[in-house]
Design an enzyme around this catalytic site. Structure first.
Site, PDB file in Angstrom:
ATOM      1  CB  CYS A   3      49.588  24.113 -24.898  1.00 35.58           C
ATOM      2  SG  CYS A   3      48.622  25.405 -25.034  1.00 35.58           S
ATOM      3  CG  PHE A  20      50.342  13.233 -29.557  1.00 36.10           C
ATOM      4  CD1 PHE A  20      49.052  12.604 -29.772  1.00 36.10           C
ATOM      5  CD2 PHE A  20      50.512  14.747 -29.504  1.00 36.10           C
ATOM      6  CE1 PHE A  20      47.919  13.597 -29.838  1.00 36.10           C
ATOM      7  CE2 PHE A  20      49.125  15.581 -29.395  1.00 36.10           C
ATOM      8  CZ  PHE A  20      48.535  15.086 -30.113  1.00 36.10           C
ATOM      9  CG  LEU A  57      39.451  22.985 -23.556  1.00 35.72           C
ATOM     10  CD1 LEU A  57      39.013  24.847 -23.729  1.00 35.72           C
ATOM     11  CD2 LEU A  57      38.486  22.092 -23.596  1.00 35.72           C
TER      12      LEU A  57
HETATM   13  C1  UDX Z   1      47.689  21.076 -26.756  1.00 35.83           C
HETATM   14  C2  UDX Z   1      47.027  19.623 -25.834  1.00 35.83           C
HETATM   15  O1  UDX Z   1      46.457  18.642 -26.598  1.00 35.83           O
HETATM   16  C3  UDX Z   1      45.884  20.213 -25.067  1.00 35.83           C
HETATM   17  O2  UDX Z   1      45.085  18.652 -24.754  1.00 35.83           O
HETATM   18  C4  UDX Z   1      45.972  20.780 -24.419  1.00 35.83           C
HETATM   19  O3  UDX Z   1      44.920  21.149 -23.114  1.00 35.83           O
HETATM   20  C5  UDX Z   1      46.587  22.529 -25.028  1.00 35.83           C
HETATM   21  O4  UDX Z   1      47.888  21.827 -25.945  1.00 35.83           O
HETATM   22  P1  UDX Z   1      47.036  21.451 -28.431  1.00 35.83           P
HETATM   23  O5  UDX Z   1      48.646  22.864 -28.208  1.00 35.83           O
HETATM   24  O6  UDX Z   1      46.021  22.675 -28.850  1.00 35.83           O
HETATM   25  O7  UDX Z   1      46.283  21.114 -27.547  1.00 35.83           O
HETATM   26  O8  UDX Z   1      47.266  20.479 -29.666  1.00 35.83           O
HETATM   27  P2  UDX Z   1      46.987  19.266 -30.315  1.00 35.83           P
HETATM   28  O9  UDX Z   1      46.866  18.880 -31.233  1.00 35.83           O
HETATM   29  O10 UDX Z   1      47.646  19.265 -29.762  1.00 35.83           O
HETATM   30  O11 UDX Z   1      48.571  19.567 -32.032  1.00 35.83           O
HETATM   31  C6  UDX Z   1      50.262  20.088 -30.414  1.00 35.83           C
HETATM   32  C7  UDX Z   1      51.110  20.074 -31.974  1.00 35.83           C
HETATM   33  O12 UDX Z   1      51.562  18.704 -31.694  1.00 35.83           O
HETATM   34  C8  UDX Z   1      50.826  20.293 -33.562  1.00 35.83           C
HETATM   35  O13 UDX Z   1      51.592  21.895 -33.305  1.00 35.83           O
HETATM   36  C9  UDX Z   1      50.589  19.265 -33.903  1.00 35.83           C
HETATM   37  O14 UDX Z   1      50.799  19.589 -35.028  1.00 35.83           O
HETATM   38  C10 UDX Z   1      52.120  18.492 -33.507  1.00 35.83           C
HETATM   39  N1  UDX Z   1      51.140  17.239 -33.043  1.00 35.83           N
HETATM   40  C11 UDX Z   1      50.207  16.703 -32.858  1.00 35.83           C
HETATM   41  C12 UDX Z   1      52.363  15.929 -34.068  1.00 35.83           C
HETATM   42  O15 UDX Z   1      53.803  16.949 -34.389  1.00 35.83           O
HETATM   43  N2  UDX Z   1      52.332  14.341 -33.858  1.00 35.83           N
HETATM   44  C13 UDX Z   1      51.498  14.167 -33.255  1.00 35.83           C
HETATM   45  O16 UDX Z   1      51.543  12.892 -33.352  1.00 35.83           O
HETATM   46  C14 UDX Z   1      49.933  15.070 -32.809  1.00 35.83           C
END
Ligand code: UDX
Length: 468
Positions: free
Chosen positions: A252, A241, A147
């Protein structure tokens, strides 16, 4: 099914309400009286869009009585926190406490499910704790959550994958019944250890992708890495990503990468690649700071990403700490995360909105890409500021002429088509190294590498073409 969930945080509460929404009878348990009282009044103690509305439409029982919770459910989910300890290892005290309570109160066959993110082998650990107090029949299953905060309801109800690590047909059938109304084809059943590893490997790989492209920004500060990442998305995965920025945060990725590094280090001494993910990310959070000497700095955004109030390991906190060390005055605002930030950082000036924050500031840093900040009246910002430094941590704006504007990875020198091809090949070679490492560690713990890679590739942001 009748389901009990221990823990009513981001994972436990969202899972409980969503399980009710797909047709189960649900009882959510927590030791926190205040939290349970709030929930009984129909209020949600966390910021999670859509959760309150879903709770209003679905009946969920809330209790602080662990015996009542254990008696209620045929399936008992453990959804408590598994925070990092100071040494980076995972604190399983809350998981152990729930397992202990189950062992002491279970009277008949139940399926116990690890929903929290737990290290490989925790299904066995929970089983051993229960066996200390109960010699009747039960099963322990791994069912990690995938999630994303801010869109957790959607991610639960419309998942890429539901991974079940089962050690008996009986437990498998009960879990499939629990998830019976989920979208077609999203269920994956494997063994417990492979299921536990799928969670860590997936999150670590996603963090790897972010640090990979941010690493290119650090390596080529004057090149247009942002444009190269568009090529990555075109060639590899448009949901990949590959967005450059000031790094990832949250509860996470940082925690899971540390745990996976430590796990792999124990298996095969191969923790270097994971250390690189972390080092690049920590450096990326502070990339703007060498351009800021003294004065007042305005941080727009505190949450680690938009649509959440969670500031755990957020880039904003790392920046604030460093700026205060430099003797800067720090002002900040966030549409949802201010109260959470106040709990961890006291010596900054919290403001109510962006314009109050930027007033008299020498520099502005856009930290979190909330919609509110995308719609800023930049003319008004410029007139309110004392200086004119504008750092765009998430490349929200195009090059702003009216400021001394800095962004991330959008240098003037373009990669040639041939260089782009080379960079994609180099990335795919690193993906192969990642897969080889998975195969190596799986053999060490008796997990199934093919199953782990299959589980990872069910994540739409990873996909098959990363591991051809
Ligand atoms: C993550 C996983 O996506 C999810 O599947 C898992 O269960 C829990 O951890 P979350 O930590 O809530 O979810 O956020 P997410 O939307 O995945 O982004 C994580 C971080 O990566 C954020 O700080 C976001 O800004 C960063 N991010 C994301 C990037 O810097 N670049 C990207 O391309 C995508």
């Amino acid at each position: 099914m009748k389901i009990s969930i221990a823990g009513t945080g981001y994972v436990g509460l969202t899972s409980g309400v969503c399980f009710a929404a797909i047709g189960n009878e649900v009882c959510c348990y927590d030791i926190d009286e205040d939290k349970i009282q709030t929930l009984k009044q129909g209020r949600i103690p966390i910021y999670e869009p859509g959760l309150k509305e879903l709770l209003e439409k679905n009946k969920v029982k809330f209790t602080t009585d662990v015996k009542e919770a254990i008696d209620f459910g045929d399936v008992i989910f453990i959804g408590v926190g598994t925070p990092s300890r100071a040494d980076g290892s995972v604190n399983l005290d809350y998981v152990d406490a729930v397992a202990e309570a189950i062992g002491k109160n279970i009277q008949s066959y139940k399926v116990i499910v690890n929903k929290s993110t737990v290290p490989v082998g925790t299904a066995e650990r929970v089983s051993n704790i229960i066996k200390k107090h109960y010699n009747g029949e039960f099963d322990v299953v791994s069912n990690p959550e995938f999630l994303r905060e801010g869109c957790a309801v959607n991610d639960f109800l419309k998942p890429d994958r539901v991974v079940l690590g089962c050690s008996s047909e009986k437990a498998k059938n009960i879990m499939l019944e629990t998830y019976k109304n989920m979208p077609e084809g999203c269920m994956m059943v494997t063994d417990p250890k492979s299921s536990e590893l799928i969670k860590y490997a997936s999150n670590t790989f996603l963090a790897f992708c972010i640090s990979y492209v941010n690493g290119l920004v650090q390596k080529y500060p004057n090149k247009d890495v942002n444009e190269l990442t568009k090529y990555f998305k075109e060639k590899l995965n448009k949901k990949g990503f590959f967005s450059v920025g000031i790094g990832y945060g949250g509860s996470c990725f940082p925690k899971d990468v540390r745990e996976f590094a430590s796990f792999c280090g124990k298996q095969n001494n191969n923790s270097e690649v994971f250390k690189e993910i972390i080092d690049i990310n920590e450096k990326q959070k502070l990339i703007f700071l060498d351009k800021i000497e003294k004065g007042t700095v305005a941080l727009l955004g505190l949450a680690f990403k938009p649509n959440t109030d969670d500031v755990r390991e957020a880039p904003s906190l790392a920046m604030a700490k460093e700026l205060l060390k430099k003797g800067c005055k720090v002002k900040a605002c966030d549409p949802a995360a201010t109260e959470e930030a106040k709990k961890v950082v006291s010596d900054i000036e919290y403001c109510n909105n962006a314009y109050e924050t930027v007033k008299d500031a020498d520099a502005v840093i856009l930290v979190t890409e909330w919609d509110e900040f995308k719609e800023l009246d930049l003319e008004k910002v410029k007139n309110l500021m004392k200086g004119n430094l504008f750092f765009d941590g998430k490349n929200v704006f195009d090059k702003l002429e009216e400021f001394e504007y800095y962004d991330v990875g959008r240098g003037s020198i373009k990669f040639t088509d041939e260089e782009k091809e080379q960079e994609v090949k180099a990335f795919l070679n690193r993906c192969k190294d990642f897969a080889d490492n998975i195969k190596d560690v799986c053999s060490g713990v008796g997990a199934n590498a093919e199953e782990v890679l299959k589980g990872m590739m069910l994540d739409g942001r990873i996909g098959r073409n990363m591991f051809p």
